[in-house]
Design a protein around this motif. Structure first.
Motif, PDB file in Angstrom:
ATOM      1  N   LEU A 257       3.497   2.380   3.090  1.00 10.30           N
ATOM      2  CA  LEU A 257       3.257   1.089   3.713  1.00 10.30           C
ATOM      3  C   LEU A 257       3.342   0.000   2.658  1.00 10.30           C
ATOM      4  O   LEU A 257       3.060   0.226   1.472  1.00 10.30           O
ATOM      5  N   GLU A 258       3.693  -1.172   3.096  1.00  7.03           N
ATOM      6  CA  GLU A 258       3.889  -2.313   2.208  1.00  7.03           C
ATOM      7  C   GLU A 258       2.743  -3.302   2.406  1.00  7.03           C
ATOM      8  O   GLU A 258       2.377  -3.633   3.538  1.00  7.03           O
ATOM      9  N   ILE A 259       2.136  -3.744   1.295  1.00 10.07           N
ATOM     10  CA  ILE A 259       1.072  -4.754   1.343  1.00 10.07           C
ATOM     11  C   ILE A 259       1.699  -6.090   0.995  1.00 10.07           C
ATOM     12  O   ILE A 259       2.250  -6.266  -0.102  1.00 10.07           O
ATOM     13  N   ILE A 260       1.647  -7.037   1.938  1.00  8.55           N
ATOM     14  CA  ILE A 260       2.289  -8.332   1.740  1.00  8.55           C
ATOM     15  C   ILE A 260       1.238  -9.433   1.647  1.00  8.55           C
ATOM     16  O   ILE A 260       0.112  -9.293   2.131  1.00  8.55           O
TER      17      ILE A 260
ATOM     18  N   SER B  19       0.046   1.336  -5.222  1.00  9.15           N
ATOM     19  CA  SER B  19       0.937   1.221  -6.376  1.00  9.15           C
ATOM     20  C   SER B  19       1.635  -0.126  -6.311  1.00  9.15           C
ATOM     21  O   SER B  19       1.733  -0.749  -5.254  1.00  9.15           O
ATOM     22  N   GLN B  20       2.128  -0.568  -7.461  1.00 13.25           N
ATOM     23  CA  GLN B  20       2.861  -1.829  -7.508  1.00 13.25           C
ATOM     24  C   GLN B  20       4.354  -1.611  -7.340  1.00 13.25           C
ATOM     25  O   GLN B  20       5.087  -2.507  -6.941  1.00 13.25           O
ATOM     26  N   LYS B  21       4.769  -0.393  -7.608  1.00 13.78           N
ATOM     27  CA  LYS B  21       6.186  -0.061  -7.520  1.00 13.78           C
ATOM     28  C   LYS B  21       6.360   1.122  -6.596  1.00 13.78           C
ATOM     29  O   LYS B  21       5.508   1.993  -6.512  1.00 13.78           O
ATOM     30  N   ILE B  22       7.470   1.158  -5.899  1.00 13.89           N
ATOM     31  CA  ILE B  22       7.795   2.282  -5.035  1.00 13.89           C
ATOM     32  C   ILE B  22       9.255   2.632  -5.249  1.00 13.89           C
ATOM     33  O   ILE B  22      10.073   1.786  -5.628  1.00 13.89           O
ATOM     34  N   VAL B  23       9.590   3.889  -5.033  1.00 10.25           N
ATOM     35  CA  VAL B  23      10.988   4.311  -5.143  1.00 10.25           C
ATOM     36  C   VAL B  23      11.451   4.792  -3.786  1.00 10.25           C
ATOM     37  O   VAL B  23      10.662   5.173  -2.934  1.00 10.25           O
ATOM     38  N   SER B  24      12.718   4.757  -3.567  1.00 13.35           N
ATOM     39  CA  SER B  24      13.269   5.143  -2.267  1.00 13.35           C
ATOM     40  C   SER B  24      13.165   6.636  -2.076  1.00 13.35           C
ATOM     41  O   SER B  24      12.958   7.408  -3.014  1.00 13.35           O
ATOM     42  N   ALA B  25      13.321   7.047  -0.839  1.00 10.61           N
ATOM     43  CA  ALA B  25      13.187   8.475  -0.521  1.00 10.61           C
ATOM     44  C   ALA B  25      14.295   9.302  -1.165  1.00 10.61           C
ATOM     45  O   ALA B  25      14.144  10.509  -1.341  1.00 10.61           O
ATOM     46  N   ALA B  26      15.407   8.679  -1.518  1.00  9.29           N
ATOM     47  CA  ALA B  26      16.524   9.424  -2.095  1.00  9.29           C
ATOM     48  C   ALA B  26      16.369   9.621  -3.600  1.00  9.29           C
ATOM     49  O   ALA B  26      17.097  10.378  -4.203  1.00  9.29           O
ATOM     50  N   GLU B  27      15.409   8.916  -4.218  1.00  8.47           N
ATOM     51  CA  GLU B  27      15.219   9.016  -5.647  1.00  8.47           C
ATOM     52  C   GLU B  27      14.009   9.881  -5.959  1.00  8.47           C
ATOM     53  O   GLU B  27      13.153  10.118  -5.129  1.00  8.47           O
ATOM     54  N   GLU B  28      13.946  10.327  -7.207  1.00 12.63           N
ATOM     55  CA  GLU B  28      12.753  11.018  -7.650  1.00 12.63           C
ATOM     56  C   GLU B  28      11.642  10.007  -7.843  1.00 12.63           C
ATOM     57  O   GLU B  28      11.875   8.874  -8.253  1.00 12.63           O
ATOM     58  N   ASP B  29      10.420  10.425  -7.561  1.00 12.95           N
ATOM     59  CA  ASP B  29       9.283   9.521  -7.601  1.00 12.95           C
ATOM     60  C   ASP B  29       8.757   9.385  -9.027  1.00 12.95           C
ATOM     61  O   ASP B  29       7.755   9.968  -9.399  1.00 12.95           O
TER      62      ASP B  29
ATOM     63  N   SER C 102      -2.952   4.453  -7.794  1.00 17.86           N
ATOM     64  CA  SER C 102      -4.382   4.326  -8.038  1.00 17.86           C
ATOM     65  C   SER C 102      -5.046   3.809  -6.780  1.00 17.86           C
ATOM     66  O   SER C 102      -4.424   3.105  -5.974  1.00 17.86           O
ATOM     67  N   LYS C 103      -6.313   4.137  -6.610  1.00 22.51           N
ATOM     68  CA  LYS C 103      -7.079   3.577  -5.503  1.00 22.51           C
ATOM     69  C   LYS C 103      -7.722   2.249  -5.897  1.00 22.51           C
ATOM     70  O   LYS C 103      -8.342   1.586  -5.072  1.00 22.51           O
ATOM     71  N   GLN C 104      -7.628   1.865  -7.160  1.00 22.12           N
ATOM     72  CA  GLN C 104      -8.157   0.590  -7.621  1.00 22.12           C
ATOM     73  C   GLN C 104      -7.058  -0.463  -7.529  1.00 22.12           C
ATOM     74  O   GLN C 104      -6.072  -0.400  -8.245  1.00 22.12           O
ATOM     75  N   VAL C 105      -7.235  -1.435  -6.654  1.00 14.64           N
ATOM     76  CA  VAL C 105      -6.168  -2.392  -6.402  1.00 14.64           C
ATOM     77  C   VAL C 105      -6.150  -3.521  -7.420  1.00 14.64           C
ATOM     78  O   VAL C 105      -5.125  -4.189  -7.591  1.00 14.64           O
ATOM     79  N   ASP C 106      -7.276  -3.785  -8.090  1.00 17.38           N
ATOM     80  CA  ASP C 106      -7.339  -4.924  -8.995  1.00 17.38           C
ATOM     81  C   ASP C 106      -6.320  -4.822 -10.127  1.00 17.38           C
ATOM     82  O   ASP C 106      -5.747  -5.823 -10.561  1.00 17.38           O
ATOM     83  N   LYS C 107      -6.087  -3.584 -10.609  1.00 18.23           N
ATOM     84  CA  LYS C 107      -5.173  -3.404 -11.725  1.00 18.23           C
ATOM     85  C   LYS C 107      -3.777  -3.001 -11.278  1.00 18.23           C
ATOM     86  O   LYS C 107      -2.894  -2.816 -12.108  1.00 18.23           O
ATOM     87  N   ILE C 108      -3.581  -2.845  -9.979  1.00 14.27           N
ATOM     88  CA  ILE C 108      -2.305  -2.373  -9.459  1.00 14.27           C
ATOM     89  C   ILE C 108      -1.521  -3.494  -8.803  1.00 14.27           C
ATOM     90  O   ILE C 108      -0.322  -3.683  -9.064  1.00 14.27           O
ATOM     91  N   PHE C 109      -2.179  -4.269  -7.957  1.00 11.87           N
ATOM     92  CA  PHE C 109      -1.477  -5.293  -7.187  1.00 11.87           C
ATOM     93  C   PHE C 109      -0.977  -6.434  -8.070  1.00 11.87           C
ATOM     94  O   PHE C 109      -1.562  -6.745  -9.107  1.00 11.87           O
TER      95      PHE C 109
END
Length: 850
Positions: free
Chosen positions: A377-380, A403-413, A419-426
Motif C-alpha cells: 500500500l502507498e502512504i500519500i 518503508s520509504q522505498k519499494i521495488v516492483s514485483a518483477a525485481e528482487e526486493d 520498519s514499524k517506526q515511521v518517524d525515521k522511514i517516511f
C-alpha cells in the motif's frame, strides 16, 4: 471462436451520461485491442456486450437475459454489493463467473457464491496498515467520519471491521459521524464538525466513496477551523483512489491529509493509456463531456484493463469448441429466475482465471480466495501545490511494515528498508495548517488557557499540599511537594499548559469530603469540576477503575511503626535457625567425607586408626589442630582446607544468629490496637484486604498525634502501632526517628500519582514527564526542598524477617573443599604408587647376580 463477455456496471442511466461507465467501457475496449494485437495467433476473441443497471431489479434482470438469451460465459460487474449478492447468486446457479473490478466491499461469499471474483483490492486489506499508522504516530484516540449509505452495506461493514481492529490495538474510538449523500446541501455536516470541537481527540479518519460528499466535508472543515495545526486527517483508499475526481479547490482545502491506497507502479503503458483516454474524449465532441470526465481516469480503469486481460488469457487456455456453446437447463420451471442455462465452460473458465498470474497495469495480478492480492500500500500526503495533488511519503508491505522505498514485483526486493517506526522511514510530511510538526492529536476542550486542578486539604502533612487562604477573599495559595512536582511535569511537556489549582473546600474552609470524594469528581463526563486532581493521592485499584493515574512520583507501600524497645526471644531452638536444614545436612555429610578421605590417607601411616574415627578426625582438628594428629603430608593439606571451610561457616553462623536476635527485639506481634491517618484508605486495606487480627483502630490527623498515641500505648488510650504509607512515615521518623522504627512487611500500594478523567490524553505525557524528572535529578532536588536527608530512615531500613542460610549459599565453598580434598587423595595415591614402584625396582636390582 468468440467468447461473449458482458459488462454490467452500476451507473445511473446510460454510458453517455456517466463518466465512470464511459471510462470503464473505454478501458475494457482498449484492453481487448491491446491484448489481441500482442497475441494475434490466439484462436479466441472476447466480445463486449454492454448493459446498464440502475438498481437491484434491473441488474438481476440484465444478468438473466445475458445468461439465457445472449449465452455469455462471464459477466464483468456489478459495482456495489447490493447488486452483487443477487447477480452472484444467479452466476453461481448458471456456473457463469461474475467478476467485479470496482466493488471494494470486504464482504464476499465464497462458499455461497463460488463463481464471484473481485479483481480490485477489498477495503479490509488496509485495516492493518491504518491501525499501525495510527499507533506508530503516537495517537491513542480517533474520530471516524464515514459515508452512511443505508442501501449499501459494504461501507458500513468496513466500519464495523475497523472498529474491531482499533479495539484490539487499544485505539479508543472517541466519536463517530455518519454522513449520507443527502446531507451535502444541509447544515448537518457543519453542525457535526462544530460539535467535534468539544471533544479532546483531533485525529480524524474519513471513509467516503462519493467525491462530492468528501469535497463538502473538507470545505466545511476549513470553514469551522478543523484543519488547523493541532489536527490530523487520514483518508482510506475509497477516497484516495478518487482524488483525481476532486477539483483544485477541494485538493487545496485537504492539504496535510494522509491517505492510504494500493500501490500502482508507474509505467509508460499507463501514460499511453491516459493519452488515448484524453484523445477519446476530444473525439466525442459533445458538450456534456467536460473536464470532469478527463479526471475520472483512476485505478479502477486500470483494474478493468487487467480484468479483461486476465479473462482473455483464461479463455484462450480453455480452447472453446468451434462456434458451439453447450448449455443445460437447471429447472423446467417457466419462471425466468429459475429457468437458468448451465454453462459447461464456466467451471473450467473459473479455474483458469483463479490461476492466472501476470504483471498488469495496476500491478501484479494474483488472486487469493477469489480476491486480488496486493501486499503493498502507498502512504500519500496531499499537497495542494503539487502537480498531481499528492505526494508519496512511504509504503506499507504486509508482514514487513513501513518503508520509504519499494521495488516492483518483477525485481528482487533489495534496497528497501522496512520498519514499524515511521518517524525515521517516511519522507517529511506536511500536516494541516502548513505545519511540519506532527500534531499531538488531542486537546483539552473547553479549558481555555488553564487546566482546572483539584487539590485536597491535609492539615497534618502540609509538606505535600499546603493550602493557605489569602485573607477573606476565598482565594488560595497552594504549595507543597506534590504541587511542585506537577508544575515541573507540566513544564517538561512539549506544549504549554498552565494549571489553576482549586482547593476541595466547603464553606467553612475545610476539606469537602474524603479523598475518594475528590477523585470521584473526575468521573463526571458531562460537567466535571476538575480536569485533574493533584496531591497526596494514592493509586489503588478501586480508584483506578474510575479515573486514569499517572506514574507514581513517590515510594509505594504501607508500613507499621512501633516504639523502639527490646522483646525477649522465647524460642529454645533459635540456635538452629541461622542455618537451614539442608545446610546442616550438608555440613554433616562434609564431615563424614573429610573423615573418610583422612582415613584413606592415613591407612599407610597409622593403620591402627579405626573406621569409627571418621567423624572424630575433622572434629578433633577444630579443637586440637596440631600437626601430630596426622602423619601424611597430604592429610595435613586436607585439614587446612577443612579448617578454612569451617572458619567461614562459623563466622556466617555467628553473623546470622546475631541478626536474628537483633531483629526479634524490634519485631512486635500483631498489635492489639493500631492507628492510621484520618481520611485514608489504610483502615479499609487492613480490615478488608489483609484481614489483620486487630481489635481496635484509631484515626489521627497529624504527626504530633502519631507521637502522642504511640507514647501512651494501647493501655493508656493510645496505640501500639501506626499503619500508614511510606511518604508519611518518612516524615514522622525524620522528626521522631530515635524513638520509633519501621518494622514488619511492606504492604504494597501504587504510591502517589496524579489523577485524570478516564481517557484523558494528559495521563501519558505527564507520566513521561515524571520519568524525565527522575532521570534528570529534578525530582531529588524537589524532595530536598521539602524533606531533609532521609537516608537514616529510608525504606531499606524496614526490618524484614532474616532468612536462614541455605546450602546453596555455600555451594561454591563445598565444591572447592571437595576438589582440593580429592586432589590431595589422588596425589597421595600417585605418590604411594611411585614409591612402591621404586622400592620394587631397587629390590629387583639387588637380587640380580653380578
Amino acid at each position: 471462436m468468440e467468447v461473449n463477455v458482458v459488462n454490467n456496471l452500476h451507473v445511473p442511466g446510460n454510458y453517455s451520461s456517466s463518466s465512470a461507465g464511459l471510462m470503464a467501457n473505454f478501458c475494457m475496449s482498449q484492453a481487448i485491442s491491446d491484448f489481441y494485437s500482442k497475441n494475434q495467433l490466439y484462436t479466441t476473441r472476447l466480445a463486449l456486450h454492454t448493459k446498464n443497471s440502475n438498481d437491484i431489479l434491473t441488474a438481476a434482470s440484465a444478468a438473466l437475459k445475458m445468461i439465457n438469451e445472449d449465452q455469455v460465459v462471464a459477466i464483468i460487474g456489478p459495482q456495489y454489493s447490493k447488486e452483487a449478492r443477487f447477480v452472484a447468486e444467479i452466476g453461481g446457479g448458471s456456473h457463469v463467473p461474475i467478476i467485479s473490478f470496482s466493488m471494494t466491499s470486504s464482504s464476499h461469499w465464497p462458499s455461497q457464491t463460488p463463481y464471484f471474483i473481485q479483481t480490485t483490492l477489498p477495503d479490509s486489506s488496509q485495516l492493518e496498515c491504518i491501525t499501525s499508522l495510527v499507533q506508530q504516530l503516537g495517537w491513542h484516540e480517533i474520530v471516524v467520519i464515514y459515508q452512511d449509505e443505508t442501501e449499501e452495506e459494504s461501507g458500513n461493514r468496513f466500519i464495523f471491521s475497523l472498529i474491531e481492529t482499533f479495539q484490539k490495538a487499544s485505539i479508543q474510538l472517541s466519536y463517530m459521524i455518519a454522513i449520507s449523500s443527502s446531507d451535502i446541501l444541509s447544515d448537518y455536516i457543519s453542525q457535526e464538525l462544530i460539535n467535534l470541537r468539544s471533544i479532546q481527540s483531533r485525529v480524524f479518519l474519513v471513509h467516503m466513496t462519493d467525491p462530492d460528499l468528501a469535497s463538502r466535508l473538507f470545505s466545511v472543515a476549513n470553514e469551522v477551523g478543523m484543519m488547523s495545526k493541532e489536527t490530523a486527517w487520514i483518508i482510506t483508499a475509497a477516497l484516495s483512489n478518487s482524488l483525481s475526481s476532486l477539483n483544485a479547490t477541494t485538493i487545496e482545502s485537504m492539504e496535510g491529509v494522509l491517505g492510504v491506497r494500493p500501490y500502482i507502479p508507474n509505467s509508460k503503458f499507463i501514460e499511453n493509456l491516459y493519452i488515448r483516454w484524453n484523445s477519446f474524449l476530444l473525439m466525442q465532441q459533445r458538450p456534456n463531456y467536460t473536464e470532469n470526465f478527463r479526471s475520472d481516469f483512476n485505478v479502477f480503469c486500470l483494474r478493468a484493463y487487467d480484468t479483461v486481460s486476465a479473462l482473455a488469457t483464461a479463455g484462450e487456455k480453455i480452447q472453446f469448441p468451434e462456434v458451439k456453446r453447450s448449455y443445460e437447463k437447471l429447472n423446467a420451471s417457466s419462471s425466468a429466475i429459475t429457468d437458468l442455462r448451465i454453462s459447461e465452460a464456466g467451471p473450467r473458465l473459473l479455474k483458469e482465471i483463479l490461476e492466472t498470474r501476470f504483471l498488469g497495469l495496476s500491478g501484479e495480478f494474483k488472486l487469493n480466495h477469489k480476491q486480488i492480492e496486493t501486499s503493498v500500500l502507498e502512504i500519500i500526503n496531499i499537497a495542494g501545490n503539487s502537480k498531481s495533488g499528492d505526494r508519496t511519503v512511504g509504503y506499507w508491505t504486509t508482514g514487513r511494515g513501513f518503508s520509504q522505498k519499494i521495488v516492483s514485483a518483477a525485481e528482487e526486493d533489495h534496497g528497501a528498508v522496512y520498519s514499524k517506526q515511521v518517524d525515521k522511514i517516511f519522507k517529511p510530511i506536511i500536516w494541516p495548517g502548513d505545519s511540519t510538526t506532527k500534531p499531538k492529536g488531542w486537546v483539552v476542550p473547553g479549558m481555555g488557557l488553564k487546566l482546572r486542578v483539584g487539590v485536597p486539604i491535609n492539615t497534618g502533612f502540609n509538606e505535600f499540599v499546603n493550602v493557605e487562604e489569602i485573607g477573606d477573599t476565598k482565594k488560595y495559595n497552594v504549595t507543597g511537594f506534590s504541587i511542585d512536582v506537577f508544575k515541573a511535569a507540566l513544564d517538561s511537556l512539549s506544549f504549554n499548559l498552565e494549571a489553576e489549582f482549586i482547593p476541595f473546600v466547603n464553606d467553612n474552609g475545610e476539606m469537602n469530603g474524603t479523598y475518594d470524594d475528590l477523585v470521584s469528581k473526575l468521573s463526571d463526563t458531562k460537567n466535571p469540576d476538575y480536569e485533574a486532581v493533584v496531591g497526596d493521592i494514592t493509586i489503588w485499584a478501586l480508584r483506578e477503575g474510575t479515573v486514569d493515574f499517572s506514574l507514581p512520583y513517590t515510594d509505594s507501600g504501607v508500613v507499621m511503626v512501633v516504639r523502639n524497645g527490646p522483646k525477649k526471644q522465647n524460642n529454645m531452638w533459635i540456635f538452629l535457625k541461622p542455618f537451614s536444614w539442608d545446610l546442616w545436612l550438608a555440613i554433616f555429610l562434609a564431615t563424614i567425607f573429610i573423615g573418610l578421605i583422612l582415613r584413606m590417607l592415613e591407612r599407610h601411616v597409622n593403620p591402627q586408626r579405626q573406621l569409627g574415627m571418621l567423624v572424630l578426625f575433622p572434629l578433633a582438628a577444630l579443637a586440637f589442630p596440631e600437626r601430630n594428629m596426622v602423619g601424611n603430608n597430604w592429610a595435613r593439606v586436607v585439614l587446612v582446607v577443612w579448617l578454612f571451610m569451617t572458619y567461614i561457616l562459623m563466622q556466617s553462623y555467628t553473623a546470622s544468629l546475631s541478626s536474628i536476635l537483633t531483629v526479634s527485639q524490634l519485631r512486635p506481634s500483631v498489635p492489639a490496637c493500631a492507628g492510621y491517618r484520618a481520611g485514608s484508605f489504610v483502615k479499609e486495606m487492613l480490615t478488608d484486604w489483609l484481614k489483620l487480627n486487630i481489635s481496635e483502630y484509631r484515626s489521627y490527623s497529624s504527626i504530633e498525634a502519631y507521637d502522642e498515641a504511640l507514647s501512651l500505648g494501647c493501655e493508656n488510650g493510645g496505640v501500639d502501632a501506626i499503619f500508614d504509607e511510606i511518604p508519611y512515615i518518612k516524615l514522622f521518623l525524620h522528626r521522631y526517628g530515635p524513638k520509633y522504627k519501621m518494622v514488619g512487611t511492606i504492604y504494597n500500594t501504587g504510591g502517589f500519582g496524579f489523577a485524570f478523567p478516564t481517557g484523558s490524553p494528559l495521563a501519558k505525557p505527564v507520566s513521561e514527564s515524571i520519568l524525565r524528572l527522575r532521570e534528570a535529578g529534578t525530582m531529588q532536588q524537589i524532595e530536598k526542598k521539602y524533606f531533609e536527608a532521609q537516608s537514616q530512615y529510608d525504606a531499606e531500613d524496614i526490618s524484614q524477617q532474616v532468612p536462614s542460610l541455605t546450602s546453596y549459599s555455600f555451594a561454591g565453598l563445598f565444591i572447592i573443599t571437595a576438589l582440593f580434598t580429592l586432589l590431595a587423595l589422588v596425589c597421595s595415591e600417585c605418590s604411594s604408587i611411585i614409591s612402591r614402584y621404586r622400592i620394587h625396582s631397587m629390590e629387583m636390582t639387588h637380587d640380580v647376580p653380578p
